[in-house]
Design a protein around this motif. Structure first.
Motif, PDB file in Angstrom:
ATOM      1  N   THR A  10     -20.521  64.222  47.447  1.00  0.00           N
ATOM      2  CA  THR A  10     -19.488  65.165  47.858  1.00  0.00           C
ATOM      3  C   THR A  10     -18.083  64.626  47.650  1.00  0.00           C
ATOM      4  OG1 THR A  10     -19.671  64.361  50.129  1.00  0.00           O
ATOM      5  CG2 THR A  10     -20.967  66.301  49.540  1.00  0.00           C
ATOM      6  N   ASN A  11     -17.927  63.284  47.526  1.00  0.00           N
ATOM      7  CA  ASN A  11     -16.628  62.689  47.248  1.00  0.00           C
ATOM      8  C   ASN A  11     -16.849  61.244  46.834  1.00  0.00           C
ATOM      9  OD1 ASN A  11     -13.885  62.430  46.928  1.00  0.00           O
ATOM     10  ND2 ASN A  11     -13.371  63.178  48.964  1.00  0.00           N
ATOM     11  N   CYS A  12     -15.791  60.600  46.302  1.00  0.00           N
ATOM     12  CA  CYS A  12     -15.897  59.200  45.896  1.00  0.00           C
ATOM     13  C   CYS A  12     -14.503  58.603  45.796  1.00  0.00           C
ATOM     14  CB  CYS A  12     -16.632  59.060  44.559  1.00  0.00           C
ATOM     15  SG  CYS A  12     -15.732  59.711  43.139  1.00  0.00           S
ATOM     16  N   THR A  13     -14.422  57.277  45.837  1.00  0.00           N
ATOM     17  CA  THR A  13     -13.174  56.551  45.635  1.00  0.00           C
ATOM     18  C   THR A  13     -13.433  55.423  44.643  1.00  0.00           C
ATOM     19  OG1 THR A  13     -13.640  55.110  47.531  1.00  0.00           O
ATOM     20  CG2 THR A  13     -12.267  57.052  47.928  1.00  0.00           C
ATOM     21  N   GLY A  14     -12.422  55.112  43.836  1.00  0.00           N
ATOM     22  CA  GLY A  14     -12.582  54.066  42.838  1.00  0.00           C
ATOM     23  C   GLY A  14     -11.240  53.513  42.399  1.00  0.00           C
ATOM     24  N   GLU A  15     -11.285  52.538  41.527  1.00  0.00           N
ATOM     25  CA  GLU A  15     -10.071  51.917  41.013  1.00  0.00           C
ATOM     26  C   GLU A  15      -9.409  52.816  39.973  1.00  0.00           C
ATOM     27  OE1 GLU A  15     -10.978  48.111  39.439  1.00  0.00           O
ATOM     28  OE2 GLU A  15     -11.681  47.279  41.350  1.00  0.00           O
ATOM     29  N   ARG A  16      -8.099  52.657  39.836  1.00  0.00           N
ATOM     30  CA  ARG A  16      -7.368  53.365  38.797  1.00  0.00           C
ATOM     31  C   ARG A  16      -7.412  52.523  37.527  1.00  0.00           C
ATOM     32  NH1 ARG A  16      -4.953  57.623  41.362  1.00  0.00           N
ATOM     33  NH2 ARG A  16      -4.173  58.314  39.340  1.00  0.00           N
ATOM     34  N   LYS A  17      -7.734  53.182  36.410  1.00  0.00           N
ATOM     35  CA  LYS A  17      -7.821  52.481  35.138  1.00  0.00           C
ATOM     36  C   LYS A  17      -7.048  53.238  34.068  1.00  0.00           C
ATOM     37  CE  LYS A  17     -12.359  50.467  36.154  1.00  0.00           C
ATOM     38  NZ  LYS A  17     -13.775  50.313  35.684  1.00  0.00           N
ATOM     39  N   ALA A  18      -6.581  52.505  33.059  1.00  0.00           N
ATOM     40  CA  ALA A  18      -5.851  53.119  31.957  1.00  0.00           C
ATOM     41  C   ALA A  18      -6.790  53.989  31.126  1.00  0.00           C
ATOM     42  CB  ALA A  18      -5.222  52.042  31.092  1.00  0.00           C
ATOM     43  N   CYS A  19      -6.301  55.144  30.682  1.00  0.00           N
ATOM     44  CA  CYS A  19      -7.111  56.086  29.913  1.00  0.00           C
ATOM     45  C   CYS A  19      -6.964  55.833  28.413  1.00  0.00           C
ATOM     46  CB  CYS A  19      -6.684  57.521  30.216  1.00  0.00           C
ATOM     47  SG  CYS A  19      -6.850  57.999  31.945  1.00  0.00           S
ATOM     48  N   PRO A  20      -7.986  56.157  27.647  1.00  0.00           N
ATOM     49  CA  PRO A  20      -7.867  56.111  26.187  1.00  0.00           C
ATOM     50  C   PRO A  20      -6.807  57.111  25.706  1.00  0.00           C
ATOM     51  CG  PRO A  20     -10.163  56.297  26.873  1.00  0.00           C
ATOM     52  CD  PRO A  20      -9.331  56.544  28.092  1.00  0.00           C
ATOM     53  N   GLU A  21      -6.305  56.927  24.502  1.00  0.00           N
ATOM     54  CA  GLU A  21      -5.232  57.783  23.988  1.00  0.00           C
ATOM     55  C   GLU A  21      -5.658  59.241  23.871  1.00  0.00           C
ATOM     56  OE1 GLU A  21      -3.747  56.239  20.351  1.00  0.00           O
ATOM     57  OE2 GLU A  21      -2.904  54.415  21.253  1.00  0.00           O
ATOM     58  N   ASP A  22      -6.949  59.493  23.597  1.00  0.00           N
ATOM     59  CA  ASP A  22      -7.401  60.874  23.411  1.00  0.00           C
ATOM     60  C   ASP A  22      -7.699  61.589  24.722  1.00  0.00           C
ATOM     61  OD1 ASP A  22      -9.555  59.234  23.948  1.00  0.00           O
ATOM     62  OD2 ASP A  22     -10.967  60.412  22.745  1.00  0.00           O
ATOM     63  N   LYS A  23      -7.505  60.899  25.859  1.00  0.00           N
ATOM     64  CA  LYS A  23      -7.723  61.519  27.170  1.00  0.00           C
ATOM     65  C   LYS A  23      -6.436  61.434  27.960  1.00  0.00           C
ATOM     66  CE  LYS A  23     -12.686  60.599  27.186  1.00  0.00           C
ATOM     67  NZ  LYS A  23     -13.838  60.008  27.895  1.00  0.00           N
ATOM     68  N   SER A  34     -17.729  58.130  40.687  1.00  0.00           N
ATOM     69  CA  SER A  34     -18.670  59.240  40.758  1.00  0.00           C
ATOM     70  C   SER A  34     -19.467  59.121  42.052  1.00  0.00           C
ATOM     71  CB  SER A  34     -19.617  59.240  39.542  1.00  0.00           C
ATOM     72  OG  SER A  34     -20.359  58.037  39.489  1.00  0.00           O
ATOM     73  N   GLY A  35     -19.928  60.246  42.567  1.00  0.00           N
ATOM     74  CA  GLY A  35     -20.673  60.237  43.816  1.00  0.00           C
ATOM     75  C   GLY A  35     -21.258  61.608  44.095  1.00  0.00           C
ATOM     76  N   ALA A  67     -22.541  66.810  43.002  1.00  0.00           N
ATOM     77  CA  ALA A  67     -22.168  65.666  42.169  1.00  0.00           C
ATOM     78  C   ALA A  67     -20.684  65.774  41.854  1.00  0.00           C
ATOM     79  CB  ALA A  67     -22.989  65.650  40.886  1.00  0.00           C
ATOM     80  N   ILE A  68     -19.964  64.682  42.069  1.00  0.00           N
ATOM     81  CA  ILE A  68     -18.526  64.672  41.807  1.00  0.00           C
ATOM     82  C   ILE A  68     -18.196  63.539  40.853  1.00  0.00           C
ATOM     83  CG2 ILE A  68     -17.911  63.173  43.769  1.00  0.00           C
ATOM     84  CD1 ILE A  68     -15.418  64.990  44.108  1.00  0.00           C
ATOM     85  N   ASN A  69     -17.241  63.782  39.969  1.00  0.00           N
ATOM     86  CA  ASN A  69     -16.831  62.777  39.009  1.00  0.00           C
ATOM     87  C   ASN A  69     -15.309  62.812  38.876  1.00  0.00           C
ATOM     88  OD1 ASN A  69     -16.113  61.905  36.070  1.00  0.00           O
ATOM     89  ND2 ASN A  69     -18.167  61.093  36.396  1.00  0.00           N
ATOM     90  N   LYS A  70     -14.675  61.646  39.041  1.00  0.00           N
ATOM     91  CA  LYS A  70     -13.229  61.519  38.830  1.00  0.00           C
ATOM     92  C   LYS A  70     -13.034  60.625  37.614  1.00  0.00           C
ATOM     93  CE  LYS A  70     -12.245  61.919  43.791  1.00  0.00           C
ATOM     94  NZ  LYS A  70     -11.600  61.297  44.977  1.00  0.00           N
TER      95      LYS A  70
END
Length: 225
Positions: free
Chosen positions: A29-42, A26-27, A61-64
């Protein structure tokens, strides 16, 4: 017995599928982060972009993150506020593992007045001043809601009122409370805006045009004498 053991081994070795992995950050205008496994419902990767105002200052505000795929049906949201301000939000998604969603585009602000008016407010105070805003373009509904967010470790409640479109009303109603990660919405209402019977320029613009016309007629008559 050997046949039974063989079947058990066969189904044990069957692939169970690869869980979805998305970039998490999150950030502004832009952001970078690690890739993580998603829960089954997402089951989708999403980028959610929001533009608003805080204390008369524009912010983004941006959220990935991982998100349920039904959130990918969310249409862009736009709310016309007072003094040329607006609140906008847009989301993009992709469904494949390790995919990267397209960067979201915020809706453009219409500038042509449509003859309708709504109460307007964007304040952290519980009571809003009695102000109105002239609606523009396809924004023919009056919208009102309270957004609850955590900002710099504090819970902030922002009252938002303004003009919006039928699409934004539908989106906010369908996804009420789950629009932007880390925020909730309450007391949402959406009603048809009051029609002032005015088309095109706002009253202040019309007064300027009438003044200009009278000056032209006056000066023209004096010049002809």
């Amino acid at each position: 017995m050997q046949v039974l053991m063989g079947l058990i081994l066969f189904f044990t070795l069957l692939p169970t599928g690869v869980s979805l992995s998305c970039e998490i950050c999150s950030g502004e205008t832009n952001c970078t982060g690690e890739r993580k496994a998603c829960p089954e419902d997402k089951n989708a990767c999403a980028i959610n972009l929001m533009e608003g105002f805080r204390d008369s200052n524009r912010f983004w505000a941006i959220n990935k993150n991982c998100t349920p795929s039904f959130m990918c049906n969310l249409q862009s949201v736009g709310v016309v506020l007072d003094k040329g301000k607006s609140l906008k939000e847009s989301i993009t998604c992709c469904l494949e593992n390790n995919c990267i969603p397209a960067f979201p585009e915020l809706p453009r602000s219409a500038t042509t007045h449509n003859g309708k008016v709504c109460p307007t407010c964007y304040s952290t105070k519980r009571e809003c001043p009695k102000k109105t805003v002239y609606c523009t373009g396809a924004n023919i509904y009056c919208l009102s809601f309270i957004m609850i967010q955590v900002f710099r470790g504090k819970v902030v409640e922002t009252t938002t009122k303004g003009c919006t479109s039928a699409t934004s009303c539908f989106t906010l109603t369908q996804f009420n409370g789950t629009l932007f990660p880390g925020s909730t919405i309450k007391n949402l209402t959406c009603t048809l805006a009051k029609d002032l019977g005015l088309k095109g320029p706002s009253p202040s613009s019309q007064m300027f045009l009438w003044t200009l016309l009278l000056m032209t007629l006056c000066c023209g008559s004096l010049a002809s004498q």
